[in-house]
Design a protein around this motif. Structure first.
Motif, PDB file in Angstrom:
ATOM      1  N   ILE A   1      -5.471  11.868   9.699  1.00  0.00           N
ATOM      2  CA  ILE A   1      -6.012  12.408   8.447  1.00  0.00           C
ATOM      3  C   ILE A   1      -6.498  13.830   8.701  1.00  0.00           C
ATOM      4  O   ILE A   1      -7.238  14.084   9.653  1.00  0.00           O
TER       5      ILE A   1
ATOM      6  N   MET B   1      -7.192   7.274  13.405  1.00  0.00           N
ATOM      7  CA  MET B   1      -7.864   5.994  13.167  1.00  0.00           C
ATOM      8  C   MET B   1      -6.946   4.832  13.525  1.00  0.00           C
ATOM      9  O   MET B   1      -5.791   4.813  13.124  1.00  0.00           O
TER      10      MET B   1
ATOM     11  N   ILE C   1      -7.106  -4.783  -2.075  1.00  0.00           N
ATOM     12  CA  ILE C   1      -7.364  -3.555  -1.304  1.00  0.00           C
ATOM     13  C   ILE C   1      -6.773  -2.354  -2.045  1.00  0.00           C
ATOM     14  O   ILE C   1      -7.417  -1.313  -2.188  1.00  0.00           O
ATOM     15  N   LYS C   2      -5.557  -2.538  -2.537  1.00  0.00           N
ATOM     16  CA  LYS C   2      -4.894  -1.421  -3.220  1.00  0.00           C
ATOM     17  C   LYS C   2      -5.671  -0.982  -4.466  1.00  0.00           C
ATOM     18  O   LYS C   2      -5.820   0.205  -4.730  1.00  0.00           O
TER      19      LYS C   2
ATOM     20  N   ARG D   1      -4.842  13.894   2.062  1.00  0.00           N
ATOM     21  CA  ARG D   1      -5.202  14.358   3.408  1.00  0.00           C
ATOM     22  C   ARG D   1      -4.470  13.603   4.507  1.00  0.00           C
ATOM     23  O   ARG D   1      -4.576  13.937   5.678  1.00  0.00           O
TER      24      ARG D   1
ATOM     25  N   THR E   1      -0.013   4.528  -1.717  1.00  0.00           N
ATOM     26  CA  THR E   1      -1.421   4.953  -1.738  1.00  0.00           C
ATOM     27  C   THR E   1      -1.896   5.548  -0.411  1.00  0.00           C
ATOM     28  O   THR E   1      -3.060   5.886  -0.271  1.00  0.00           O
ATOM     29  N   TYR E   2      -0.983   5.653   0.568  1.00  0.00           N
ATOM     30  CA  TYR E   2      -1.414   6.185   1.877  1.00  0.00           C
ATOM     31  C   TYR E   2      -2.010   7.576   1.758  1.00  0.00           C
ATOM     32  O   TYR E   2      -2.861   7.971   2.524  1.00  0.00           O
TER      33      TYR E   2
ATOM     34  N   MET F   1     -13.059   9.402   4.424  1.00  0.00           N
ATOM     35  CA  MET F   1     -11.758   9.986   4.767  1.00  0.00           C
ATOM     36  C   MET F   1     -10.644   8.941   4.824  1.00  0.00           C
ATOM     37  O   MET F   1      -9.537   9.196   4.387  1.00  0.00           O
ATOM     38  N   GLY F   2     -10.923   7.802   5.407  1.00  0.00           N
ATOM     39  CA  GLY F   2      -9.880   6.791   5.531  1.00  0.00           C
ATOM     40  C   GLY F   2     -10.448   5.486   6.059  1.00  0.00           C
ATOM     41  O   GLY F   2     -11.574   5.436   6.566  1.00  0.00           O
ATOM     42  N   MET F   3      -9.655   4.432   5.905  1.00  0.00           N
ATOM     43  CA  MET F   3     -10.085   3.098   6.329  1.00  0.00           C
ATOM     44  C   MET F   3      -8.986   2.444   7.157  1.00  0.00           C
ATOM     45  O   MET F   3      -7.812   2.763   7.005  1.00  0.00           O
ATOM     46  N   THR F   4      -9.372   1.511   8.005  1.00  0.00           N
ATOM     47  CA  THR F   4      -8.414   0.617   8.670  1.00  0.00           C
ATOM     48  C   THR F   4      -8.891  -0.815   8.427  1.00  0.00           C
ATOM     49  O   THR F   4     -10.054  -1.036   8.090  1.00  0.00           O
ATOM     50  N   ASN F   5      -7.981  -1.758   8.606  1.00  0.00           N
ATOM     51  CA  ASN F   5      -8.383  -3.149   8.376  1.00  0.00           C
ATOM     52  C   ASN F   5      -7.794  -4.073   9.425  1.00  0.00           C
ATOM     53  O   ASN F   5      -6.766  -3.766  10.034  1.00  0.00           O
TER      54      ASN F   5
ATOM     55  N   VAL G   1      -8.498   1.025  -3.202  1.00  0.00           N
ATOM     56  CA  VAL G   1      -8.030   2.336  -2.724  1.00  0.00           C
ATOM     57  C   VAL G   1      -7.833   3.284  -3.903  1.00  0.00           C
ATOM     58  O   VAL G   1      -8.251   4.449  -3.871  1.00  0.00           O
TER      59      VAL G   1
ATOM     60  N   SER H   1      -3.344   6.338  12.714  1.00  0.00           N
ATOM     61  CA  SER H   1      -3.028   7.159  11.556  1.00  0.00           C
ATOM     62  C   SER H   1      -3.764   8.487  11.691  1.00  0.00           C
ATOM     63  O   SER H   1      -4.758   8.573  12.399  1.00  0.00           O
TER      64      SER H   1
ATOM     65  N   SER I   1     -12.930  -1.068   8.407  1.00  0.00           N
ATOM     66  CA  SER I   1     -13.793  -0.014   8.926  1.00  0.00           C
ATOM     67  C   SER I   1     -13.439   1.286   8.234  1.00  0.00           C
ATOM     68  O   SER I   1     -12.340   1.447   7.711  1.00  0.00           O
ATOM     69  N   ILE I   2     -14.390   2.180   8.219  1.00  0.00           N
ATOM     70  CA  ILE I   2     -14.229   3.440   7.475  1.00  0.00           C
ATOM     71  C   ILE I   2     -14.743   4.599   8.312  1.00  0.00           C
ATOM     72  O   ILE I   2     -15.654   4.430   9.126  1.00  0.00           O
TER      73      ILE I   2
ATOM     74  N   PHE J   1       0.749   4.230   8.047  1.00  0.00           N
ATOM     75  CA  PHE J   1       1.088   3.079   8.891  1.00  0.00           C
ATOM     76  C   PHE J   1       2.309   3.369   9.759  1.00  0.00           C
ATOM     77  O   PHE J   1       3.156   4.174   9.399  1.00  0.00           O
TER      78      PHE J   1
ATOM     79  N   PRO K   1      -7.818   6.328   1.280  1.00  0.00           N
ATOM     80  CA  PRO K   1      -6.643   5.575   1.733  1.00  0.00           C
ATOM     81  C   PRO K   1      -6.957   4.547   2.818  1.00  0.00           C
ATOM     82  O   PRO K   1      -7.837   4.763   3.652  1.00  0.00           O
ATOM     83  N   MET K   2      -6.227   3.439   2.773  1.00  0.00           N
ATOM     84  CA  MET K   2      -6.225   2.459   3.865  1.00  0.00           C
ATOM     85  C   MET K   2      -5.035   2.855   4.734  1.00  0.00           C
ATOM     86  O   MET K   2      -3.886   2.703   4.334  1.00  0.00           O
ATOM     87  N   VAL K   3      -5.310   3.412   5.900  1.00  0.00           N
ATOM     88  CA  VAL K   3      -4.233   4.073   6.652  1.00  0.00           C
ATOM     89  C   VAL K   3      -3.695   3.269   7.824  1.00  0.00           C
ATOM     90  O   VAL K   3      -2.726   3.688   8.465  1.00  0.00           O
ATOM     91  N   GLY K   4      -4.300   2.161   8.141  1.00  0.00           N
ATOM     92  CA  GLY K   4      -3.766   1.432   9.283  1.00  0.00           C
ATOM     93  C   GLY K   4      -4.472   0.117   9.455  1.00  0.00           C
ATOM     94  O   GLY K   4      -5.368  -0.238   8.687  1.00  0.00           O
ATOM     95  N   GLY K   5      -4.038  -0.612  10.468  1.00  0.00           N
ATOM     96  CA  GLY K   5      -4.713  -1.869  10.693  1.00  0.00           C
ATOM     97  C   GLY K   5      -3.945  -2.791  11.593  1.00  0.00           C
ATOM     98  O   GLY K   5      -3.004  -2.401  12.288  1.00  0.00           O
TER      99      GLY K   5
ATOM    100  N   LEU L   1       0.810  -1.221   0.000  1.00  0.00           N
ATOM    101  CA  LEU L   1       0.000   0.000   0.000  1.00  0.00           C
ATOM    102  C   LEU L   1       0.842   1.269   0.000  1.00  0.00           C
ATOM    103  O   LEU L   1       0.305   2.380  -0.035  1.00  0.00           O
TER     104      LEU L   1
ATOM    105  N   ALA M   1      -7.065   0.279  14.547  1.00  0.00           N
ATOM    106  CA  ALA M   1      -7.864  -0.947  14.600  1.00  0.00           C
ATOM    107  C   ALA M   1      -7.062  -2.034  15.294  1.00  0.00           C
ATOM    108  O   ALA M   1      -5.840  -2.076  15.191  1.00  0.00           O
TER     109      ALA M   1
ATOM    110  N   ILE N   1      -3.460   8.962  -0.970  1.00  0.00           N
ATOM    111  CA  ILE N   1      -4.135   9.046  -2.270  1.00  0.00           C
ATOM    112  C   ILE N   1      -5.087  10.232  -2.367  1.00  0.00           C
ATOM    113  O   ILE N   1      -5.282  10.789  -3.436  1.00  0.00           O
TER     114      ILE N   1
END
Lengths: 328, 328
Positions: free
Chosen positions: A50, A60, B118-119, A38, A32-33, B97-101, B122, A48, B146-147, A43, B128-132, A29, A62, A35
């Protein structure tokens, strides 16, 4: 106590080694962090960040609960799912706003127990669980929780800001007990009032607002030393730590203490002149805090004890999480 | 086509019946949704809403991928994990705004495939997927995402606002194809530009900002009729729908069409005088939209076709999700 045995025990602790796998997964990823333009922190931190305007960041994070915890005590797992997420936001200096969950379960009774634990956590930490998704027919048991918080743009505490010469503060609530089923869970919250527990979260927000720290993380699965290692890795520095200066409840031996997942524990760095004020703010909410060491240029984590010194991690060759913090 | 067969097929569709289990689980949290006094919408909508000041709501949602999808095509599952979450925010009129997984996997190769999917998501949706969190050692395969989104306080589109006399609009992107592995996935996005796909999300934001809708939901697992049922349940009203007015790609037969999970599909309600403007805004981004029925007082979902009428749901005795929308 033998220092070599202790160092080896930290290095091979599962809470640290299982972090390694993350690197390959997140690398995909990498580009694309940001993308949407904002993302301020990708990671590699507890949460994270935003940019949502009005000088605010969304935070955010998880977390998924370990299978052992879910099977051993689903109610405690539910409670902990709140605790670990709230601490991720606290570690960034933020205020937790709400959580969502995904539960995979096939037994309504078990689901009930998880929800009871979640509810206890919600009441203790004062953060609502506002939504989620339920897989009612999985052959496995899982609980994943995500959290969103808010922090002032200027007030965010990251893992990546530690600088050579800063002091390392270890902050641990010593008023606790080892959970009867999980001795590495240092429970400092179930017997405390919601008021005090929430004041502990807000103490980190105060440290952030007053710009008293250069970096910080909540102590999690990798334990006190492993969490410090992640901070050093993100900051691209090293540290020398004096074992005896790490606040400890003396009912727990060192080997266990350095692996506990505490209800309220943080590893922090600050300019020397701010250390005393940090300590005061944290001790007001029952978090015992001491200067335990100093940030050094060499990318090593050295542990000293009674005149002896051992290198726990050499970041030139070891890695814990192996992800460079993305500050965008 | 036999109307009775069709109605029965909708009523017994797994995508609808498996929602039932949620009720008991969320009931436990009933009195804690608003524990911090900021929750504006609790469980029961596509996303929950939390007041963060500056006339803005945070929107939070979470979704877990079905096991069949994960096992059958992990890359597609990764892509869909983004799609379903983004649509939850779009359905509320918000901007994602952003997602985590949280990924549970024990095979790095599989993990890789999920991340590639996922990419792609995105990049397509621009979120963006910003964390997880990664469970690298589970005996099962799972992906939970989650978003978090943002919406103007006055602009939020809920499921609970439909009123007697409103028209029901069904909005579906017809330019798509059934996924080769999962025929109930109506893929409308993989072959489209990121620009158009993102414009579809923003069209819902425009409808929200212009206050043109009284209620709305994204079509998800329960299909077009099941999703409408959830909206009616939340709004405590009923509706009569003319089957032939539901926009359909004629390559898919009705029984399948009413069960598809579309890349971009919404069930909306509006005052009659606003219907035309809604249709214009959605058709500009290739979402075919028609007035397909009307909100009625009796808590029934009636389907009409060639002069015949059948009751699909009677909310006096049936329930889909069984949760009253929490407007706090």
């Amino acid at each position: 106590m033998n220092l070599d045995t202790l160092v080896n025990s930290i290095k091979t602790y599962e809470g640290i080694t299982r972090k390694n796998f993350i690197k390959g997964a997140t690398k995909i990823l990498d580009d694309t962090y940001n993308i949407a333009g904002r993302t301020a922190l990708g990671f590699g931190d507890d949460a994270s960040a935003i940019d949502i305007g009005n000088d605010k960041y969304l935070l955010m994070a998880a977390d998924g609960m370990w299978g052992q915890l879910m099977e051993g005590n689903p109610q405690w797992a539910g409670y902990c799912s709140v605790l670990v997420n709230v601490n991720d936001i606290a570690a960034m200096g933020g205020i937790p706003m709400g959580m969502t969950n995904v539960i995979s379960v096939n037994d309504p009774e078990l689901c009930n127990e998880i929800m009871i634990g979640i509810k206890e956590g919600v009441k203790k930490f004062g953060v609502p669980m506002v939504g989620g998704h339920l897989h009612p027919d999985t052959p496995y048991l899982a609980l994943d929780v995500s959290i969103t918080g808010i922090v002032g743009k200027e007030d965010v505490i990251t893992s990546a800001g530690a600088e050579v010469g800063d002091v390392v503060l270890v902050a641990m609530d010593l008023d606790g007990q080892q959970h009867p089923d999980f001795k590495l869970n240092w429970d400092t919250t179930t017997h405390k009032t919601a008021e005090l527990v929430q004041a502990q979260i807000m103490a980190m927000n105060e440290l952030g607002k007053k710009h008293l720290l250069t970096a910080g993380k909540d102590v999690s699965n990798p334990g006190i030393i492993g969490t410090l290692g992640m901070l050093l890795e993100a900051s691209e520095v090293g540290a020398t730590i004096e074992l005896g200066k790490i606040p400890r409840n003396s009912t727990v031996d060192w080997e266990e203490w350095l692996k506990v997942y505490p209800g309220s524990g943080f590893v922090l760095t600050a300019k020397e002149e701010n250390a005393e004020e940090c300590i005061k703010i944290l001790e007001k909410v029952n978090i015992t805090t001491q200067v335990a060491g100093r940030i050094i240029e060499e990318k090593l984590l050295n542990l000293t004890h009674q005149g002896q010194e051992r290198t726990v991690f050499d970041f030139n060759k070891d890695m814990i999480i192996g992800i460079k913090e993305e500050i965008l």
